[in-house]
Design a protein around this motif. Structure first.
Motif, PDB file in Angstrom:
ATOM      1  N   LYS A  64       0.838  -1.209   0.000  1.00 25.81           N
ATOM      2  CA  LYS A  64       0.000   0.000   0.000  1.00 25.81           C
ATOM      3  C   LYS A  64       0.867   1.251   0.000  1.00 25.81           C
ATOM      4  CE  LYS A  64      -4.199  -1.768   2.213  1.00 25.81           C
ATOM      5  NZ  LYS A  64      -5.030  -1.760   3.437  1.00 25.81           N
ATOM      6  N   GLY A  65       0.504   2.181  -0.860  1.00 27.29           N
ATOM      7  CA  GLY A  65       1.251   3.427  -0.969  1.00 27.29           C
ATOM      8  C   GLY A  65       2.440   3.357  -1.905  1.00 27.29           C
ATOM      9  N   ARG A  66       2.821   2.155  -2.320  1.00 28.15           N
ATOM     10  CA  ARG A  66       3.963   2.002  -3.221  1.00 28.15           C
ATOM     11  C   ARG A  66       3.551   1.451  -4.592  1.00 28.15           C
ATOM     12  NH1 ARG A  66       7.885  -1.556  -2.147  1.00 28.15           N
ATOM     13  NH2 ARG A  66       6.520  -2.995  -0.988  1.00 28.15           N
ATOM     14  N   PHE A  67       2.582   0.560  -4.596  1.00 29.12           N
ATOM     15  CA  PHE A  67       2.138  -0.075  -5.836  1.00 29.12           C
ATOM     16  C   PHE A  67       0.752   0.432  -6.221  1.00 29.12           C
ATOM     17  CE2 PHE A  67       4.611  -4.374  -5.438  1.00 29.12           C
ATOM     18  CZ  PHE A  67       5.777  -3.649  -5.211  1.00 29.12           C
ATOM     19  N   THR A  68       0.506   0.478  -7.530  1.00 33.07           N
ATOM     20  CA  THR A  68      -0.807   0.857  -8.035  1.00 33.07           C
ATOM     21  C   THR A  68      -1.228  -0.099  -9.132  1.00 33.07           C
ATOM     22  OG1 THR A  68      -0.371   3.197  -7.569  1.00 33.07           O
ATOM     23  CG2 THR A  68      -2.183   2.687  -9.070  1.00 33.07           C
ATOM     24  N   ILE A  69      -2.403  -0.681  -8.958  1.00 35.33           N
ATOM     25  CA  ILE A  69      -2.977  -1.533  -9.996  1.00 35.33           C
ATOM     26  C   ILE A  69      -3.991  -0.713 -10.777  1.00 35.33           C
ATOM     27  CG2 ILE A  69      -4.791  -2.464  -8.482  1.00 35.33           C
ATOM     28  CD1 ILE A  69      -4.485  -5.155  -9.948  1.00 35.33           C
ATOM     29  N   SER A  70      -3.994  -0.880 -12.084  1.00 39.61           N
ATOM     30  CA  SER A  70      -4.926  -0.135 -12.916  1.00 39.61           C
ATOM     31  C   SER A  70      -5.343  -0.994 -14.100  1.00 39.61           C
ATOM     32  CB  SER A  70      -4.300   1.179 -13.381  1.00 39.61           C
ATOM     33  OG  SER A  70      -3.139   0.927 -14.150  1.00 39.61           O
ATOM     34  N   ARG A  71      -6.358  -0.531 -14.796  1.00 37.99           N
ATOM     35  CA  ARG A  71      -6.870  -1.293 -15.942  1.00 37.99           C
ATOM     36  C   ARG A  71      -7.168  -0.353 -17.090  1.00 37.99           C
ATOM     37  NH1 ARG A  71     -11.196   1.019 -14.165  1.00 37.99           N
ATOM     38  NH2 ARG A  71     -13.331   0.697 -14.902  1.00 37.99           N
ATOM     39  N   VAL A  72      -7.157  -0.905 -18.266  1.00 42.04           N
ATOM     40  CA  VAL A  72      -7.598  -0.205 -19.462  1.00 42.04           C
ATOM     41  C   VAL A  72      -8.568  -1.151 -20.132  1.00 42.04           C
ATOM     42  CG1 VAL A  72      -6.940   0.859 -21.631  1.00 42.04           C
ATOM     43  CG2 VAL A  72      -5.386   0.953 -19.677  1.00 42.04           C
ATOM     44  N   ASN A  73      -9.841  -0.952 -19.875  1.00 43.78           N
ATOM     45  CA  ASN A  73     -10.830  -1.924 -20.321  1.00 43.78           C
ATOM     46  C   ASN A  73     -10.830  -2.131 -21.823  1.00 43.78           C
ATOM     47  OD1 ASN A  73     -11.918  -3.017 -18.010  1.00 43.78           O
ATOM     48  ND2 ASN A  73     -13.433  -1.407 -17.766  1.00 43.78           N
ATOM     49  N   GLY A  74     -10.753  -1.092 -22.571  1.00 43.39           N
ATOM     50  CA  GLY A  74     -10.789  -1.229 -24.021  1.00 43.39           C
ATOM     51  C   GLY A  74      -9.629  -2.027 -24.571  1.00 43.39           C
ATOM     52  N   GLN A  75      -8.537  -2.112 -23.803  1.00 40.63           N
ATOM     53  CA  GLN A  75      -7.365  -2.859 -24.228  1.00 40.63           C
ATOM     54  C   GLN A  75      -7.259  -4.187 -23.500  1.00 40.63           C
ATOM     55  OE1 GLN A  75      -3.907  -0.393 -23.833  1.00 40.63           O
ATOM     56  NE2 GLN A  75      -4.737   1.255 -25.069  1.00 40.63           N
ATOM     57  N   ASN A  76      -8.199  -4.470 -22.601  1.00 48.08           N
ATOM     58  CA  ASN A  76      -8.175  -5.718 -21.846  1.00 48.08           C
ATOM     59  C   ASN A  76      -6.819  -5.935 -21.186  1.00 48.08           C
ATOM     60  OD1 ASN A  76     -10.844  -6.412 -22.602  1.00 48.08           O
ATOM     61  ND2 ASN A  76     -10.069  -7.102 -24.577  1.00 48.08           N
ATOM     62  N   THR A  77      -6.321  -4.905 -20.579  1.00 50.81           N
ATOM     63  CA  THR A  77      -4.985  -4.930 -19.993  1.00 50.81           C
ATOM     64  C   THR A  77      -5.029  -4.380 -18.582  1.00 50.81           C
ATOM     65  OG1 THR A  77      -3.993  -4.592 -22.169  1.00 50.81           O
ATOM     66  CG2 THR A  77      -2.614  -4.126 -20.257  1.00 50.81           C
ATOM     67  N   ILE A  78      -4.264  -5.019 -17.710  1.00 52.23           N
ATOM     68  CA  ILE A  78      -4.061  -4.429 -16.396  1.00 52.23           C
ATOM     69  C   ILE A  78      -2.574  -4.157 -16.201  1.00 52.23           C
ATOM     70  CG2 ILE A  78      -6.101  -5.546 -15.403  1.00 52.23           C
ATOM     71  CD1 ILE A  78      -4.140  -7.354 -13.805  1.00 52.23           C
ATOM     72  N   TYR A  79      -2.290  -3.228 -15.309  1.00 54.59           N
ATOM     73  CA  TYR A  79      -0.921  -2.832 -15.038  1.00 54.59           C
ATOM     74  C   TYR A  79      -0.659  -2.891 -13.531  1.00 54.59           C
ATOM     75  CZ  TYR A  79      -1.357  -0.861 -19.723  1.00 54.59           C
ATOM     76  OH  TYR A  79      -1.580  -0.685 -21.064  1.00 54.59           O
ATOM     77  N   LEU A  80       0.581  -3.017 -13.207  1.00 53.14           N
ATOM     78  CA  LEU A  80       1.011  -2.873 -11.825  1.00 53.14           C
ATOM     79  C   LEU A  80       2.218  -1.940 -11.820  1.00 53.14           C
ATOM     80  CD1 LEU A  80       0.475  -3.806  -8.889  1.00 53.14           C
ATOM     81  CD2 LEU A  80       2.325  -5.461  -9.222  1.00 53.14           C
ATOM     82  N   GLN A  81       1.988  -0.724 -11.375  1.00 52.73           N
ATOM     83  CA  GLN A  81       3.082   0.239 -11.229  1.00 52.73           C
ATOM     84  C   GLN A  81       3.703   0.033  -9.857  1.00 52.73           C
ATOM     85  OE1 GLN A  81       4.379   2.572 -13.441  1.00 52.73           O
ATOM     86  NE2 GLN A  81       5.948   2.838 -11.861  1.00 52.73           N
ATOM     87  N   MET A  82       4.979  -0.268  -9.829  1.00 50.54           N
ATOM     88  CA  MET A  82       5.673  -0.561  -8.578  1.00 50.54           C
ATOM     89  C   MET A  82       6.752   0.487  -8.347  1.00 50.54           C
ATOM     90  SD  MET A  82       5.997  -4.705  -8.874  1.00 50.54           S
ATOM     91  CE  MET A  82       7.118  -4.656 -10.267  1.00 50.54           C
ATOM     92  N   ASN A  83       6.604   1.243  -7.274  1.00 45.99           N
ATOM     93  CA  ASN A  83       7.561   2.281  -6.912  1.00 45.99           C
ATOM     94  C   ASN A  83       8.212   1.961  -5.569  1.00 45.99           C
ATOM     95  OD1 ASN A  83       6.785   3.764  -9.214  1.00 45.99           O
ATOM     96  ND2 ASN A  83       5.136   4.778  -8.076  1.00 45.99           N
ATOM     97  N   SER A  84       9.301   2.620  -5.298  1.00 45.86           N
ATOM     98  CA  SER A  84      10.006   2.434  -4.021  1.00 45.86           C
ATOM     99  C   SER A  84      10.230   0.955  -3.725  1.00 45.86           C
ATOM    100  CB  SER A  84       9.219   3.080  -2.879  1.00 45.86           C
ATOM    101  OG  SER A  84       9.001   4.459  -3.127  1.00 45.86           O
ATOM    102  N   LEU A  85      10.744   0.261  -4.693  1.00 45.12           N
ATOM    103  CA  LEU A  85      10.897  -1.189  -4.573  1.00 45.12           C
ATOM    104  C   LEU A  85      11.915  -1.559  -3.503  1.00 45.12           C
ATOM    105  CD1 LEU A  85      10.599  -2.051  -8.326  1.00 45.12           C
ATOM    106  CD2 LEU A  85       9.233  -3.096  -6.514  1.00 45.12           C
ATOM    107  N   LYS A  86      11.631  -2.680  -2.837  1.00 47.49           N
ATOM    108  CA  LYS A  86      12.470  -3.199  -1.760  1.00 47.49           C
ATOM    109  C   LYS A  86      12.945  -4.608  -2.127  1.00 47.49           C
ATOM    110  CE  LYS A  86       9.456  -0.885   1.602  1.00 47.49           C
ATOM    111  NZ  LYS A  86       8.588  -1.084   2.804  1.00 47.49           N
TER     112      LYS A  86
END
Length: 126
Positions: free
Chosen positions: A65-87
């Motif tokens: 929480k606070g470091r990763f963000t999950i998102s979607r682009v429905n028209g592209q049938n794609t999800i993403y995981l943006q990972m910041n401040s990796l440990k």
């Protein structure tokens, strides 16, 4: 049925960022909810984050929480995981997963998801 293909893994130093992508195909009924899991060597697979594809509701494991963000682009049938401040403890194989509308298990459990990608390696070094 749903087919999932992950991309975007790699090696990064502590504090760096990576973005994972998961492209989905097949029946939309098979991927009402999608998620990212990860599995470190010798450990059990654990949830990272999930997202409901229709409404966009998200859930996260406390550890990201606070470091990763999950998102979607429905028209592209794609999800993403943006990972910041990796440990270093974020190291592992990351899997994309999809669950149908009929699943009753909790979003955080492996059993909620019937379809899995092959996984992509993420390595965080100090």
């Amino acid at each position: 049925q749903a087919q999932l293909l992950e991309s975007g893994g790699g090696s990064v130093q502590v504090g760096g960022s990576l973005r994972l992508s998961c492209s989905a195909s097949g029946s939309t009924y098979s991927r009402v909810i999608m998620a990212w899991f990860r599995q470190a060597r010798g450990e059990e697979r654990e949830v990272v984050a999930s997202i409901y594809m229709a409404g966009g509701t998200t859930n996260y494991a406390d550890s990201v929480k606070g470091r990763f963000t999950i998102s979607r682009v429905n028209g592209q049938n794609t999800i993403y995981l943006q990972m910041n401040s990796l440990k270093p403890e974020d190291t592992g194989v990351y899997y994309c997963a999809a669950g149908s509308a009929y699943g009753l298990a909790h979003w955080s459990t492996v059993g909620r998801y019937g379809f899995w990608g092959q996984g992509t390696q993420v390595t965080v070094s100090s």
